[in-house]
Motif scaffolding. Structure first.
Motif, PDB file in Angstrom:
ATOM      1  N   PRO A 282      43.631  20.695  77.173  1.00  0.00           N
ATOM      2  CA  PRO A 282      45.304  20.125  77.223  1.00  0.00           C
ATOM      3  C   PRO A 282      45.847  20.820  76.033  1.00  0.00           C
ATOM      4  N   ARG A 283      47.275  20.928  76.448  1.00  0.00           N
ATOM      5  CA  ARG A 283      48.115  21.491  75.339  1.00  0.00           C
ATOM      6  C   ARG A 283      48.933  20.414  74.837  1.00  0.00           C
ATOM      7  N   ILE A 284      49.005  20.672  73.417  1.00  0.00           N
ATOM      8  CA  ILE A 284      49.723  19.746  72.525  1.00  0.00           C
ATOM      9  C   ILE A 284      51.253  20.377  72.236  1.00  0.00           C
ATOM     10  N   SER A 285      52.298  19.499  72.110  1.00  0.00           N
ATOM     11  CA  SER A 285      53.465  20.212  71.484  1.00  0.00           C
ATOM     12  C   SER A 285      54.137  18.975  70.525  1.00  0.00           C
ATOM     13  N   TRP A 286      54.928  19.522  69.740  1.00  0.00           N
ATOM     14  CA  TRP A 286      55.705  18.402  68.992  1.00  0.00           C
ATOM     15  C   TRP A 286      57.049  19.272  68.253  1.00  0.00           C
ATOM     16  N   GLN A 287      57.560  18.304  67.610  1.00  0.00           N
ATOM     17  CA  GLN A 287      58.905  18.833  67.066  1.00  0.00           C
ATOM     18  C   GLN A 287      58.853  18.332  65.601  1.00  0.00           C
ATOM     19  N   LEU A 288      59.609  19.232  64.660  1.00  0.00           N
ATOM     20  CA  LEU A 288      59.717  19.003  63.382  1.00  0.00           C
ATOM     21  C   LEU A 288      61.125  18.472  63.085  1.00  0.00           C
ATOM     22  N   VAL A 289      61.091  17.562  62.248  1.00  0.00           N
ATOM     23  CA  VAL A 289      62.482  16.975  61.582  1.00  0.00           C
ATOM     24  C   VAL A 289      62.170  17.173  60.177  1.00  0.00           C
ATOM     25  N   SER A 290      63.546  17.641  59.471  1.00  0.00           N
ATOM     26  CA  SER A 290      63.580  17.965  58.104  1.00  0.00           C
ATOM     27  C   SER A 290      64.863  17.979  57.694  1.00  0.00           C
ATOM     28  N   ASP A 291      65.104  17.280  56.467  1.00  0.00           N
ATOM     29  CA  ASP A 291      66.425  17.146  55.834  1.00  0.00           C
ATOM     30  C   ASP A 291      67.038  18.479  55.189  1.00  0.00           C
ATOM     31  N   ASP A 292      65.809  19.484  54.994  1.00  0.00           N
ATOM     32  CA  ASP A 292      65.953  20.748  54.347  1.00  0.00           C
ATOM     33  C   ASP A 292      66.452  21.719  55.601  1.00  0.00           C
ATOM     34  N   ARG A 293      67.327  22.471  55.006  1.00  0.00           N
ATOM     35  CA  ARG A 293      67.807  23.730  55.875  1.00  0.00           C
ATOM     36  C   ARG A 293      66.487  24.810  55.933  1.00  0.00           C
ATOM     37  N   ASP A 294      66.565  25.617  56.893  1.00  0.00           N
ATOM     38  CA  ASP A 294      65.645  26.551  57.230  1.00  0.00           C
ATOM     39  C   ASP A 294      64.225  26.153  56.874  1.00  0.00           C
ATOM     40  N   CYS A 295      63.826  25.260  57.237  1.00  0.00           N
ATOM     41  CA  CYS A 295      62.464  24.703  56.899  1.00  0.00           C
ATOM     42  C   CYS A 295      61.658  25.047  58.413  1.00  0.00           C
ATOM     43  N   MET A 296      60.499  25.652  57.815  1.00  0.00           N
ATOM     44  CA  MET A 296      59.407  26.097  58.895  1.00  0.00           C
ATOM     45  C   MET A 296      58.042  25.553  58.675  1.00  0.00           C
ATOM     46  N   GLN A 297      57.716  25.497  59.618  1.00  0.00           N
ATOM     47  CA  GLN A 297      55.997  24.889  59.835  1.00  0.00           C
ATOM     48  C   GLN A 297      55.290  26.463  59.290  1.00  0.00           C
ATOM     49  N   SER A 298      54.129  26.050  58.467  1.00  0.00           N
ATOM     50  CA  SER A 298      53.461  27.170  57.993  1.00  0.00           C
ATOM     51  C   SER A 298      52.051  26.775  58.460  1.00  0.00           C
ATOM     52  N   ALA A 299      51.620  25.540  58.650  1.00  0.00           N
ATOM     53  CA  ALA A 299      50.248  25.196  59.349  1.00  0.00           C
ATOM     54  C   ALA A 299      50.285  24.076  59.711  1.00  0.00           C
ATOM     55  N   TYR A 300      49.263  23.315  60.673  1.00  0.00           N
ATOM     56  CA  TYR A 300      49.223  22.072  61.219  1.00  0.00           C
ATOM     57  C   TYR A 300      47.654  21.834  61.302  1.00  0.00           C
ATOM     58  N   GLN A 301      47.591  20.532  61.458  1.00  0.00           N
ATOM     59  CA  GLN A 301      46.329  19.930  61.815  1.00  0.00           C
ATOM     60  C   GLN A 301      46.447  18.697  62.786  1.00  0.00           C
ATOM     61  N   ILE A 302      45.405  18.882  63.733  1.00  0.00           N
ATOM     62  CA  ILE A 302      45.246  17.926  64.912  1.00  0.00           C
ATOM     63  C   ILE A 302      44.094  17.039  64.958  1.00  0.00           C
ATOM     64  N   GLN A 303      43.982  15.928  65.100  1.00  0.00           N
ATOM     65  CA  GLN A 303      42.901  15.003  65.169  1.00  0.00           C
ATOM     66  C   GLN A 303      42.805  14.456  66.565  1.00  0.00           C
ATOM     67  N   VAL A 304      41.809  14.339  67.183  1.00  0.00           N
ATOM     68  CA  VAL A 304      41.625  13.735  68.434  1.00  0.00           C
ATOM     69  C   VAL A 304      40.326  12.333  68.291  1.00  0.00           C
ATOM     70  N   ALA A 305      40.670  11.273  68.723  1.00  0.00           N
ATOM     71  CA  ALA A 305      39.623  10.346  68.630  1.00  0.00           C
ATOM     72  C   ALA A 305      39.637   9.357  69.965  1.00  0.00           C
ATOM     73  N   GLU A 306      38.683   8.642  70.118  1.00  0.00           N
ATOM     74  CA  GLU A 306      38.412   7.764  71.349  1.00  0.00           C
ATOM     75  C   GLU A 306      39.092   6.355  70.810  1.00  0.00           C
ATOM     76  N   ASN A 307      39.580   6.096  69.718  1.00  0.00           N
ATOM     77  CA  ASN A 307      40.251   4.828  69.287  1.00  0.00           C
ATOM     78  C   ASN A 307      41.373   5.243  68.545  1.00  0.00           C
ATOM     79  N   MET A 308      42.289   4.312  68.619  1.00  0.00           N
ATOM     80  CA  MET A 308      43.665   4.369  67.802  1.00  0.00           C
ATOM     81  C   MET A 308      43.347   4.576  66.348  1.00  0.00           C
ATOM     82  N   LEU A 309      42.363   4.066  65.822  1.00  0.00           N
ATOM     83  CA  LEU A 309      41.963   3.922  64.196  1.00  0.00           C
ATOM     84  C   LEU A 309      41.569   5.227  63.782  1.00  0.00           C
TER      85      LEU A 309
END
Length: 121
Positions: free
Chosen positions: A23-50
Motif C-alpha cells: 500500500p501507498r501512504i500519503s499525508w499533508q503538512l501543516v505549519s505556521d511558518d512560511r516556506d516550510c518543507m519536509q526534509s525527512a519522515y518516519q512511518i510505523q505500522v503495528a497490529e494494535n493502536m498502541l
C-alpha cells in the motif's frame, strides 16, 4: 506549529478491504511558518493502536516525499487491520511529533484466500 494531517492509504481515509500488497501512504503538512518543507519522515505500522510490538518501521528517511510512499518490505496478511502513524522533520530539523493513528484493512490478497463451496438447490 508543524504537524501532519490527512493521512491516506491508497487515496482513502482508513480504507477497508484493500487488495494491494504494498500500500501507498500519503499525508499533508501543516505549519505556521512560511516556506516550510519536509526534509525527512518516519512511518510505523503495528497490529494494535498502541504500537506495542510494532511490525514495521522505516526509521528516519531523508526525503521530501509525502505522497504515495510505498510500504515496501512490509509483509501483509489477508483480512488483517494494520495501524500506522507518521512523523516528519522540516528543513530546520524540527520534529512534527507523531500524527494521529490511522488504519487500513486488507481484503483477500490472492486467489488462494478464496475458499468456498458451490451453493446448490
Amino acid at each position: 506549529m508543524f504537524a501532519i494531517t490527512k493521512l491516506r492509504c491508497e487515496y482513502k481515509e482508513n480504507p477497508l478491504g484493500i487488495d494491494v500488497i504494498r500500500p501507498r501512504i500519503s499525508w499533508q503538512l501543516v505549519s505556521d511558518d512560511r516556506d516550510c518543507m519536509q526534509s525527512a519522515y518516519q512511518i510505523q505500522v503495528a497490529e494494535n493502536m498502541l504500537f506495542q510490538g510494532k511490525l514495521w518501521d522505516t526509521e528516519e528517511v531523508k526525503s521530501s516525499q509525502s505522497i504515495h510512499v510505498e510500504l515496501e518490505g512490509l509483509l501483509l496478511e489477508a483480512r488483517t487491520r494494520y495501524y500506522y502513524r507518521v512523523r516528519a522533520w522540516n528543513q530546520n530539523a524540527i520534529d512534527s511529533g507523531w500524527s494521529e493513528v490511522a488504519f487500513f484493512e486488507t481484503g483477500l490478497l490472492d486467489a488462494g484466500n478464496w475458499q468456498a463451496e458451490w451453493i446448490s438447490a
